[in-house]
Design a protein around this motif. Structure first.
Motif, PDB file in Angstrom:
ATOM      1  N   ARG A 346       0.850  -1.205   0.000  1.00 10.96           N
ATOM      2  CA  ARG A 346       0.000   0.000   0.000  1.00 10.96           C
ATOM      3  C   ARG A 346       0.874   1.238   0.000  1.00 10.96           C
ATOM      4  O   ARG A 346       1.909   1.245   0.660  1.00 10.96           O
ATOM      5  CB  ARG A 346      -0.845   0.050   1.270  1.00 10.96           C
ATOM      6  CG  ARG A 346      -1.904  -1.001   1.326  1.00 10.96           C
ATOM      7  CD  ARG A 346      -2.708  -0.801   2.575  1.00 10.96           C
ATOM      8  NE  ARG A 346      -3.612  -1.921   2.765  1.00 10.96           N
ATOM      9  CZ  ARG A 346      -4.372  -2.078   3.837  1.00 10.96           C
ATOM     10  NH1 ARG A 346      -4.310  -1.192   4.798  1.00 10.96           N
ATOM     11  NH2 ARG A 346      -5.171  -3.104   3.946  1.00 10.96           N
ATOM     12  N   THR A 347       0.423   2.281  -0.678  1.00  8.62           N
ATOM     13  CA  THR A 347       1.132   3.562  -0.586  1.00  8.62           C
ATOM     14  C   THR A 347       0.861   4.132   0.804  1.00  8.62           C
ATOM     15  O   THR A 347      -0.294   4.236   1.219  1.00  8.62           O
ATOM     16  CB  THR A 347       0.610   4.544  -1.649  1.00  8.62           C
ATOM     17  OG1 THR A 347       0.703   3.898  -2.910  1.00  8.62           O
ATOM     18  CG2 THR A 347       1.426   5.829  -1.665  1.00  8.62           C
ATOM     19  N   HIS A 348       1.926   4.461   1.491  1.00  5.94           N
ATOM     20  CA  HIS A 348       1.776   4.982   2.846  1.00  5.94           C
ATOM     21  C   HIS A 348       2.051   6.483   2.833  1.00  5.94           C
ATOM     22  O   HIS A 348       3.099   6.913   2.362  1.00  5.94           O
ATOM     23  CB  HIS A 348       2.776   4.250   3.767  1.00  5.94           C
ATOM     24  CG  HIS A 348       2.627   4.609   5.210  1.00  5.94           C
ATOM     25  ND1 HIS A 348       3.483   4.163   6.174  1.00  5.94           N
ATOM     26  CD2 HIS A 348       1.707   5.372   5.850  1.00  5.94           C
ATOM     27  CE1 HIS A 348       3.114   4.646   7.349  1.00  5.94           C
ATOM     28  NE2 HIS A 348       2.041   5.377   7.175  1.00  5.94           N
ATOM     29  N   PHE A 349       1.102   7.265   3.301  1.00  5.85           N
ATOM     30  CA  PHE A 349       1.305   8.714   3.375  1.00  5.85           C
ATOM     31  C   PHE A 349       1.747   9.067   4.787  1.00  5.85           C
ATOM     32  O   PHE A 349       0.920   9.114   5.712  1.00  5.85           O
ATOM     33  CB  PHE A 349       0.031   9.467   2.985  1.00  5.85           C
ATOM     34  CG  PHE A 349      -0.287   9.304   1.528  1.00  5.85           C
ATOM     35  CD1 PHE A 349       0.232  10.180   0.587  1.00  5.85           C
ATOM     36  CD2 PHE A 349      -1.068   8.247   1.085  1.00  5.85           C
ATOM     37  CE1 PHE A 349      -0.024  10.018  -0.763  1.00  5.85           C
ATOM     38  CE2 PHE A 349      -1.338   8.084  -0.263  1.00  5.85           C
ATOM     39  CZ  PHE A 349      -0.810   8.966  -1.191  1.00  5.85           C
ATOM     40  N   VAL A 350       3.047   9.251   4.941  1.00  8.84           N
ATOM     41  CA  VAL A 350       3.600   9.538   6.265  1.00  8.84           C
ATOM     42  C   VAL A 350       3.501  11.044   6.504  1.00  8.84           C
ATOM     43  O   VAL A 350       3.883  11.846   5.651  1.00  8.84           O
ATOM     44  CB  VAL A 350       5.078   9.085   6.336  1.00  8.84           C
ATOM     45  CG1 VAL A 350       5.680   9.414   7.700  1.00  8.84           C
ATOM     46  CG2 VAL A 350       5.177   7.596   6.057  1.00  8.84           C
ATOM     47  N   ARG A 351       2.957  11.413   7.652  1.00  4.57           N
ATOM     48  CA  ARG A 351       2.875  12.837   8.002  1.00  4.57           C
ATOM     49  C   ARG A 351       4.230  13.273   8.531  1.00  4.57           C
ATOM     50  O   ARG A 351       4.788  12.610   9.422  1.00  4.57           O
ATOM     51  CB  ARG A 351       1.795  13.078   9.065  1.00  4.57           C
ATOM     52  CG  ARG A 351       0.386  13.110   8.503  1.00  4.57           C
ATOM     53  CD  ARG A 351      -0.175  11.741   8.184  1.00  4.57           C
ATOM     54  NE  ARG A 351      -0.531  11.003   9.382  1.00  4.57           N
ATOM     55  CZ  ARG A 351      -0.630   9.687   9.453  1.00  4.57           C
ATOM     56  NH1 ARG A 351      -0.383   8.934   8.387  1.00  4.57           N
ATOM     57  NH2 ARG A 351      -0.955   9.094  10.572  1.00  4.57           N
ATOM     58  N   VAL A 352       4.740  14.355   7.985  1.00  2.00           N
ATOM     59  CA  VAL A 352       6.085  14.797   8.374  1.00  2.00           C
ATOM     60  C   VAL A 352       6.099  16.284   8.727  1.00  2.00           C
ATOM     61  O   VAL A 352       5.252  17.054   8.271  1.00  2.00           O
ATOM     62  CB  VAL A 352       7.120  14.565   7.240  1.00  2.00           C
ATOM     63  CG1 VAL A 352       7.290  13.083   6.945  1.00  2.00           C
ATOM     64  CG2 VAL A 352       6.754  15.329   5.976  1.00  2.00           C
ATOM     65  N   THR A 353       7.086  16.625   9.552  1.00  6.87           N
ATOM     66  CA  THR A 353       7.416  18.044   9.710  1.00  6.87           C
ATOM     67  C   THR A 353       8.636  18.300   8.830  1.00  6.87           C
ATOM     68  O   THR A 353       9.391  17.376   8.504  1.00  6.87           O
ATOM     69  CB  THR A 353       7.756  18.412  11.167  1.00  6.87           C
ATOM     70  OG1 THR A 353       8.804  17.545  11.602  1.00  6.87           O
ATOM     71  CG2 THR A 353       6.553  18.246  12.065  1.00  6.87           C
ATOM     72  N   LEU A 354       8.799  19.546   8.443  1.00  2.00           N
ATOM     73  CA  LEU A 354       9.892  19.906   7.538  1.00  2.00           C
ATOM     74  C   LEU A 354      10.716  21.017   8.145  1.00  2.00           C
ATOM     75  O   LEU A 354      10.192  21.860   8.881  1.00  2.00           O
ATOM     76  CB  LEU A 354       9.312  20.398   6.205  1.00  2.00           C
ATOM     77  CG  LEU A 354       8.616  19.353   5.337  1.00  2.00           C
ATOM     78  CD1 LEU A 354       7.773  20.031   4.275  1.00  2.00           C
ATOM     79  CD2 LEU A 354       9.655  18.445   4.677  1.00  2.00           C
ATOM     80  N   ARG A 355      11.983  21.001   7.826  1.00  9.04           N
ATOM     81  CA  ARG A 355      12.852  22.140   8.146  1.00  9.04           C
ATOM     82  C   ARG A 355      13.490  22.583   6.850  1.00  9.04           C
ATOM     83  O   ARG A 355      13.792  21.763   5.986  1.00  9.04           O
ATOM     84  CB  ARG A 355      13.964  21.718   9.107  1.00  9.04           C
ATOM     85  CG  ARG A 355      13.615  21.899  10.563  1.00  9.04           C
ATOM     86  CD  ARG A 355      14.782  21.512  11.431  1.00  9.04           C
ATOM     87  NE  ARG A 355      15.835  22.531  11.440  1.00  9.04           N
ATOM     88  CZ  ARG A 355      15.830  23.588  12.244  1.00  9.04           C
ATOM     89  NH1 ARG A 355      14.841  23.767  13.094  1.00  9.04           N
ATOM     90  NH2 ARG A 355      16.819  24.452  12.218  1.00  9.04           N
ATOM     91  N   GLN A 356      13.667  23.879   6.712  1.00  8.23           N
ATOM     92  CA  GLN A 356      14.333  24.377   5.513  1.00  8.23           C
ATOM     93  C   GLN A 356      15.512  25.222   5.957  1.00  8.23           C
ATOM     94  O   GLN A 356      15.363  26.089   6.827  1.00  8.23           O
ATOM     95  CB  GLN A 356      13.380  25.233   4.671  1.00  8.23           C
ATOM     96  CG  GLN A 356      13.977  25.622   3.334  1.00  8.23           C
ATOM     97  CD  GLN A 356      13.170  26.702   2.623  1.00  8.23           C
ATOM     98  OE1 GLN A 356      12.309  27.329   3.221  1.00  8.23           O
ATOM     99  NE2 GLN A 356      13.467  26.923   1.367  1.00  8.23           N
ATOM    100  N   ASN A 357      16.668  24.942   5.392  1.00 11.79           N
ATOM    101  CA  ASN A 357      17.822  25.789   5.665  1.00 11.79           C
ATOM    102  C   ASN A 357      18.636  25.921   4.383  1.00 11.79           C
ATOM    103  O   ASN A 357      18.137  25.581   3.295  1.00 11.79           O
ATOM    104  CB  ASN A 357      18.656  25.228   6.826  1.00 11.79           C
ATOM    105  CG  ASN A 357      19.204  23.850   6.509  1.00 11.79           C
ATOM    106  OD1 ASN A 357      19.357  23.488   5.336  1.00 11.79           O
ATOM    107  ND2 ASN A 357      19.496  23.088   7.530  1.00 11.79           N
ATOM    108  N   GLU A 358      19.860  26.401   4.501  1.00 15.44           N
ATOM    109  CA  GLU A 358      20.642  26.677   3.275  1.00 15.44           C
ATOM    110  C   GLU A 358      20.964  25.402   2.497  1.00 15.44           C
ATOM    111  O   GLU A 358      21.327  25.469   1.330  1.00 15.44           O
ATOM    112  CB  GLU A 358      21.919  27.473   3.604  1.00 15.44           C
ATOM    113  CG  GLU A 358      22.906  26.783   4.523  1.00 15.44           C
ATOM    114  CD  GLU A 358      22.639  27.032   6.013  1.00 15.44           C
ATOM    115  OE1 GLU A 358      21.450  27.186   6.410  1.00 15.44           O
ATOM    116  OE2 GLU A 358      23.615  27.051   6.790  1.00 15.44           O
ATOM    117  N   HIS A 359      20.815  24.222   3.115  1.00 17.04           N
ATOM    118  CA  HIS A 359      21.073  22.969   2.401  1.00 17.04           C
ATOM    119  C   HIS A 359      19.810  22.413   1.753  1.00 17.04           C
ATOM    120  O   HIS A 359      19.860  21.396   1.077  1.00 17.04           O
ATOM    121  CB  HIS A 359      21.643  21.913   3.366  1.00 17.04           C
ATOM    122  CG  HIS A 359      22.817  22.402   4.152  1.00 17.04           C
ATOM    123  ND1 HIS A 359      24.003  22.787   3.536  1.00 17.04           N
ATOM    124  CD2 HIS A 359      22.996  22.616   5.483  1.00 17.04           C
ATOM    125  CE1 HIS A 359      24.854  23.199   4.465  1.00 17.04           C
ATOM    126  NE2 HIS A 359      24.274  23.119   5.640  1.00 17.04           N
TER     127      HIS A 359
END
Ligand code: AMP
Ligand code: MG
Length: 417
Positions: A346-359
Motif C-alpha cells: 500500500r502507498t503509505h502517506f507519512v505525516r512529516v514536519t519539515l525544516r528548511q535551511n541553506e542545504h
C-alpha cells in the motif's frame, strides 16, 4: 474486492470530473478564482511614451558628453506634469522639465533624472551626467497593448492579475463557478459540536476538517450534519447530498454490520467506480456518480484517513472543477532524518514536519502514524508518500514531500531575534 492503486483511483476520479460552468463575479470577489475566458486589452498602457522619472526630457545628441565637471546647458521650453500633455516640440539645445508618468514631448529620446541636473531658474538646466539613449522612457503599450490577449483563460486570479483586470476595466469577471459541496458525517457514536458533551461519545472531527479543507480551497461547503447508522436516516441524508455537485460523506464505508453507506448508495442508484484504494491511512474509500451529475466521495471514518484522502483525491477533483490547471500540491525534495520501515502493498502517506535551511529541506515523521492519531495531521507540514513496493527508506534518502503549508526559512545556526 478489488483494490485500486492511488494513481488509478486519481485517474478514475479525474475521468469523471468536469469543469464547472462559467459565472460572472464582481472584480473583488474574483481573487483566487480562475479566468474562464481570455481577456484582451481594451487600451494601450501607457497610452503614449511617458517618463519613468522626475527629470528633464532631452535629445541624447545634446547631452552625450555631459559630465559633472563640464555640464551641458539647455534651455527649458516646457514643464510637463502627469496628466497634462506637452505644449511644444523640443528642438536641439532645448529640454523640457518632466514628471514621472507625464507624456514625453516630440523631439526627445531620453530623460535625465533630476538628481543629475541643476537648474537655477525655470528657463535653464545644466545636465551633469549622461544616461543611455532612450533611458527612463516607458514606451507606449509597454504594459498593455490594445486588442492583444493580456490574460489567458485558465489564469488564477492573484492580486497582480486582479490589478490588470482593473486596468482593462473588468468590473465583473468571467470565472469558473465554485462546485457546491456538501459534507455528511455518519455514525451512532458521534457527537455534534453543538451537542452537550457526553464523554462516552466521539466528537465529530471529520465534518469540520473537511469543511476547513474546502475553505482552504476557497469553497464554502454546506454541513449536512450527522446521519446515524440506520438505513432510513442515511438514505435521506445521502439523497439530500445528491442535490450538490459533490457530497463528502465520512465513515460507515467499511464492511461492519452497521456500515450502511454501501447498500444505501446502491439503493439510491449511485454507480460506484471503486470501493477500496491500496493506501495507508485510508483504504476504505469509495467514489461514485449519480445521474443528477453529483459525485460522491465516501471517505474513511478515521479523521486522519479522511483528511489524507481529501488531499489525494478530493482536492484535485475540486481544483479541476474550479478550472485550476495546477491541481496537485507543490512537492519539495527533502532529506529524511531517520529510517522508515513500511509494509509493502500500500502507498503509505507519512505525516512529516519539515525544516528548511541553506542545504534545502529535511523531513521528520510526526511520530505515531495511526490513522486515529489526529495530532499527526495537526502538526504535519507535509505528506511523504512511500510507494507501495517500498519497505524501507533510510536516513539521508532524498524523498518528495507534498507541501501542506508554506515553510518559513530556518537557518541552522540562525541569530535569534
Ligand atoms: P467507520 O468508518 O464508521 O467504521 O469509522 C472508523 C473510525 O472513525 C471509528 O473509530 C469512528 O468512531 C471514527 N469516526 C467516524 N466518523 C468520525 C467523525 N466524523 N469524526 C471523528 N471520528 C470519526
Ligand atoms: Mg461508523
Amino acid at each position: 474486492m478489488q483494490y485500486f492503486s492511488v494513481a488509478d483511483a486519481q485517474a478514475c476520479i479525474l475521468q469523471h470530473t468536469q469543469r464547472c460552468r462559467h459565472e460572472r463575479v464582481a472584480l473583488h470577489d474574483s481573487l483566487g478564482r480562475v479566468l474562464a475566458e481570455d481577456v484582451f486589452a481594451n487600451r494601450n498602457h501607457p497610452p503614449y511614451d511617458v517618463s519613468a522619472m522626475d527629470g528633464y526630457a532631452v535629445r541624447y545628441a545634446d547631452i552625450a558628453h555631459a559630465t559633472a565637471e563640464e555640464p551641458v546647458s539647455l534651455g527649458v521650453v516646457d514643464d510637463i506634469r502627469a496628466g497634462a500633455m506637452p505644449k511644444c516640440r523640443v528642438l536641439a539645445g532645448k529640454a523640457a522639465r518632466i514628471m514621472t508618468g507625464a507624456a514625453t514631448p516630440e523631439g526627445v529620446d531620453t530623460v535625465i533624472r533630476v538628481e543629475d541636473t541643476e537648474a537655477d531658474d525655470e528657463h535653464q538646466v545644466w545636465i551633469r551626467a549622461i544616461a543611455p539613449q532612450g533611458a527612463n522612457i516607458r514606451p507606449l503599450g509597454e504594459n498593455l497593448r490594445k486588442d492583444t490577449m493580456t490574460l489567458a483563460k485558465g489564469t488564477t486570479i492573484t492580486p497582480g492579475v486582479l490589478a490588470i483586470l482593473a486596468m482593462v476595466k473588468q468590473s465583473t469577471v468571467t470565472v469558473y463557478a465554485q462546485p457546491r459541496v456538501a459534507i455528511l458525517a455518519t455514525g451512532d457514536e458521534l457527537e455534534a459540536l453543538d451537542e452537550a458533551m457526553d464523554e462516552e461519545k466521539i466528537p465529530d472531527a471529520n465534518s469540520h476538517a473537511l469543511y476547513a479543507q474546502c475553505k482552504a480551497l476557497g469553497i464554502e461547503a454546506t454541513m449536512l450534519g450527522i446521519a446515524r447508522d440506520n438505513p432510513i436516516e442515511l438514505r435521506a441524508k445521502l439523497a439530500e447530498g445528491m442535490g450538490y455537485d459533490v457530497l463528502l460523506a465520512s465513515g460507515g464505508v467499511s464492511v461492519g454490520v452497521h456500515d450502511f453507506v454501501r447498500p444505501t448508495l446502491a439503493d439510491l442508484g449511485i454507480g460506484m467506480h471503486f470501493w477500496r484504494v491500496a493506501m495507508r491511512p485510508g483504504h476504505p474509500l469509495a467514489f461514485g456518480s449519480h445521474e443528477s451529475g453529483a459525485r460522491i466521495f465516501a471517505l474513511p471514518g478515521n479523521p486522519v484517513a479522511s483528511m489524507v484522502c481529501f488531499e489525494q483525491f478530493v482536492a484535485p477533483a475540486l481544483r479541476t472543477m474550479m478550472g485550476h490547471q495546477q491541481i496537485h500540491r507543490r512537492t519539495v525534495a527533502a532529506r529524511l532524518t531517520h529510517d522508515i520501515k513500511d509494509r509493502a502493498g500500500r502507498t503509505h502517506f507519512v505525516r512529516v514536519t519539515l525544516r528548511q535551511n541553506e542545504h534545502g529541506y529535511s523531513a521528520t515523521s510526526t511520530g505515531a502514524q495511526g490513522s486515529g492519531v489526529l495530532m499527526s495531521m495537526a502538526v504535519a507540514q507535509g505528506l511523504l508518500p512511500i510507494p507501495a513496493d517500498a519497505t524501507v527508506m533510510h536516513a539521508g534518502d532524498v524523498v518528495n514531500v507534498q507541501l501542506l503549508q508554506e515553510m518559513e526559512y530556518q537557518a541552522d545556526a540562525g541569530v535569534e531575534c
